[in-house]
Design an enzyme around this catalytic site. Structure first.
Site, mmCIF file in Angstrom:
data_model
loop_
_atom_site.group_PDB
_atom_site.id
_atom_site.type_symbol
_atom_site.label_atom_id
_atom_site.label_comp_id
_atom_site.label_asym_id
_atom_site.label_seq_id
_atom_site.Cartn_x
_atom_site.Cartn_y
_atom_site.Cartn_z
ATOM 1 N N HIS A 1 3.531 2.942 -8.726
ATOM 2 C CA HIS A 1 3.531 1.487 -8.952
ATOM 3 C C HIS A 1 4.869 1.038 -9.562
ATOM 4 O O HIS A 1 5.400 -0.005 -9.203
ATOM 5 C CB HIS A 1 2.368 1.065 -9.852
ATOM 6 C CG HIS A 1 1.009 1.359 -9.272
ATOM 7 N ND1 HIS A 1 0.678 1.041 -7.984
ATOM 8 C CD2 HIS A 1 -0.098 1.940 -9.808
ATOM 9 C CE1 HIS A 1 -0.577 1.416 -7.745
ATOM 10 N NE2 HIS A 1 -1.067 1.968 -8.834
ATOM 11 N N ASP B 1 0.797 -1.223 0.000
ATOM 12 C CA ASP B 1 0.000 0.000 0.000
ATOM 13 C C ASP B 1 0.825 1.267 0.000
ATOM 14 O O ASP B 1 1.867 1.317 0.638
ATOM 15 C CB ASP B 1 -0.840 0.021 1.284
ATOM 16 C CG ASP B 1 -2.295 -0.135 0.960
ATOM 17 O OD1 ASP B 1 -2.741 0.477 -0.021
ATOM 18 O OD2 ASP B 1 -2.952 -0.888 1.678
ATOM 19 N N GLY B 2 0.300 2.279 -0.671
ATOM 20 C CA GLY B 2 0.899 3.612 -0.592
ATOM 21 C C GLY B 2 1.571 4.072 -1.870
ATOM 22 O O GLY B 2 2.146 5.163 -1.890
ATOM 23 N N SER C 1 -8.206 -5.991 4.516
ATOM 24 C CA SER C 1 -8.666 -5.717 3.141
ATOM 25 C C SER C 1 -8.851 -6.973 2.292
ATOM 26 O O SER C 1 -8.403 -7.024 1.149
ATOM 27 C CB SER C 1 -7.715 -4.745 2.430
ATOM 28 O OG SER C 1 -7.718 -3.505 3.086
ATOM 29 N N GLU D 1 1.209 -13.214 12.583
ATOM 30 C CA GLU D 1 1.569 -11.977 13.293
ATOM 31 C C GLU D 1 1.478 -10.814 12.300
ATOM 32 O O GLU D 1 1.876 -10.943 11.147
ATOM 33 C CB GLU D 1 3.012 -12.067 13.820
ATOM 34 C CG GLU D 1 3.221 -13.132 14.859
ATOM 35 C CD GLU D 1 2.504 -12.830 16.173
ATOM 36 O OE1 GLU D 1 2.386 -11.633 16.533
ATOM 37 O OE2 GLU D 1 2.059 -13.796 16.831
ATOM 38 N N LEU E 1 13.772 -19.507 -2.635
ATOM 39 C CA LEU E 1 12.584 -18.759 -2.229
ATOM 40 C C LEU E 1 11.405 -18.990 -3.192
ATOM 41 O O LEU E 1 11.596 -18.990 -4.403
ATOM 42 C CB LEU E 1 12.937 -17.264 -2.217
ATOM 43 C CG LEU E 1 11.790 -16.255 -2.097
ATOM 44 C CD1 LEU E 1 11.264 -16.219 -0.669
ATOM 45 C CD2 LEU E 1 12.259 -14.859 -2.496
HETATM 46 C C1 FPP Z 1 -1.363 -0.424 -3.695
HETATM 47 O O1 FPP Z 1 -1.073 0.985 -3.655
HETATM 48 C C2 FPP Z 1 -0.624 -1.086 -4.784
HETATM 49 C C3 FPP Z 1 -1.188 -1.706 -5.868
HETATM 50 C C4 FPP Z 1 -2.650 -1.743 -6.082
HETATM 51 C C5 FPP Z 1 -0.351 -2.352 -6.926
HETATM 52 C C6 FPP Z 1 0.932 -3.003 -6.476
HETATM 53 C C7 FPP Z 1 1.577 -3.723 -7.601
HETATM 54 C C8 FPP Z 1 2.883 -3.664 -7.942
HETATM 55 C C9 FPP Z 1 3.866 -2.823 -7.204
HETATM 56 C C10 FPP Z 1 3.371 -4.478 -9.112
HETATM 57 C C11 FPP Z 1 4.252 -5.638 -8.683
HETATM 58 C C12 FPP Z 1 4.430 -6.596 -9.795
HETATM 59 C C13 FPP Z 1 5.458 -7.465 -10.021
HETATM 60 C C14 FPP Z 1 5.343 -8.471 -11.106
HETATM 61 C C15 FPP Z 1 6.708 -7.454 -9.258
HETATM 62 P P1 FPP Z 1 -2.257 1.999 -3.865
HETATM 63 O O2 FPP Z 1 -2.468 2.212 -5.335
HETATM 64 O O3 FPP Z 1 -3.466 1.499 -3.133
HETATM 65 O O4 FPP Z 1 -1.702 3.319 -3.231
HETATM 66 P P2 FPP Z 1 -2.515 4.326 -2.311
HETATM 67 O O5 FPP Z 1 -2.921 3.530 -1.107
HETATM 68 O O6 FPP Z 1 -1.507 5.378 -1.985
HETATM 69 O O7 FPP Z 1 -3.666 4.842 -3.110
#
Ligand code: FPP
Length: 221
Positions: free
Chosen positions: A19, A2-3, A176, A187, A113
């Protein structure tokens, strides 16, 4: 994870930029996990509810995930990482499913892993699809006693250990709709750090906090 959106907004940039930076954190956590010999790390990349985001963000994210997993393929193999994607495949594009299948097959023999990307996943969806399969079993074996393990083996996580630790970034303190069944004795560590800033040191600190916990699993020591 998140974030990402807030991280980008703080810098006056589009959410997708967050992202992109979030993928760098995935790599940092994965590399630390390999070094510290953690057997499984999973990332909640996209929930069933995330399909409700604006179309432009959803398609940019799907595109990013396909590209990121292909780009990381050599790194996975170099580090003996087995890559898996779990979630509701019905909603994924054919192109993304092909990328997932390619990377999964190419890393299936790795024994270090296991990295799991939860994509188009929700805990309630998982429990429902498992319950449906269990109901089918019960029709064929009426009167059979039902145990928690009977549901577990129909979840998409069958055969994968339940998580010891769940880290939630960006100050949110909710589950969520993530691994609802599997987190019965997990934990939780909550951190205000936004996901794009969550790198090796933040991960080490979360593990240190986890190591200080007294886990009793409902029993008395
Ligand atoms: C949440 O932040 C994040 C997501 C919805 C997407 C996370 C996905 C990636 C980082 C891609 C990873 C992929 C690979 C293959 C390594 P948010 O959009 O909810 O941010 P906010 O809470 O600030 O609105």
């Amino acid at each position: 994870m998140d974030g990402n959106g807030r991280w980008a907004k703080e810098r006056g940039k589009e959410r997708i930029y967050g992202h992109f930076e979030g993928v760098e954190s995935v790599r940092a956590v994965m590399e630390a996990g390999v070094e510290w010999k953690i057997p499984y790390i999973s990332f909640f990349a996209f929930s069933e509810e995330n399909w409700g985001r604006p179309e432009a963000e959803v398609s940019a994210l799907m595109d990013l995930m396909g590209r990121a997993m292909l780009q990381e393929l050599d790194t996975f193999n170099a580090h003996d990482v087995r890559f898996m994607v779990l979630g509701n495949r019905d909603r994924l594009s054919e192109a993304l499913k092909a990328d997932i299948d390619q990377v999964t097959a190419a890393t299936a023999g790795n024994r270090g892993l296991t990295m799991i990307l939860f994509l188009s996943y929700s805990g309630q969806w998982d429990i429902l699809q498992a319950a449906e399969k269990m109901a089918h079993d019960l029709i064929n074996h009426p009167g059979q006693a039902v145990r928690p393990e009977d549901l577990s083996r129909h979840l998409v996580t069958a055969g994968i250990p339940d998580p010891d630790l769940l880290i939630r970034t960006s100050g949110e303190k909710r589950i969520s709709n993530y691994l609802l069944w599997q987190t019965a004795y997990t934990e939780f560590v909550f951190t205000d750090t936004l996901w794009p800033d969550f790198r090796r040191e933040a991960f080490r600190q979360a593990l240190e906090e986890f190591a200080s916990r007294d886990r009793r699993f409902g029993k008395i020591k």
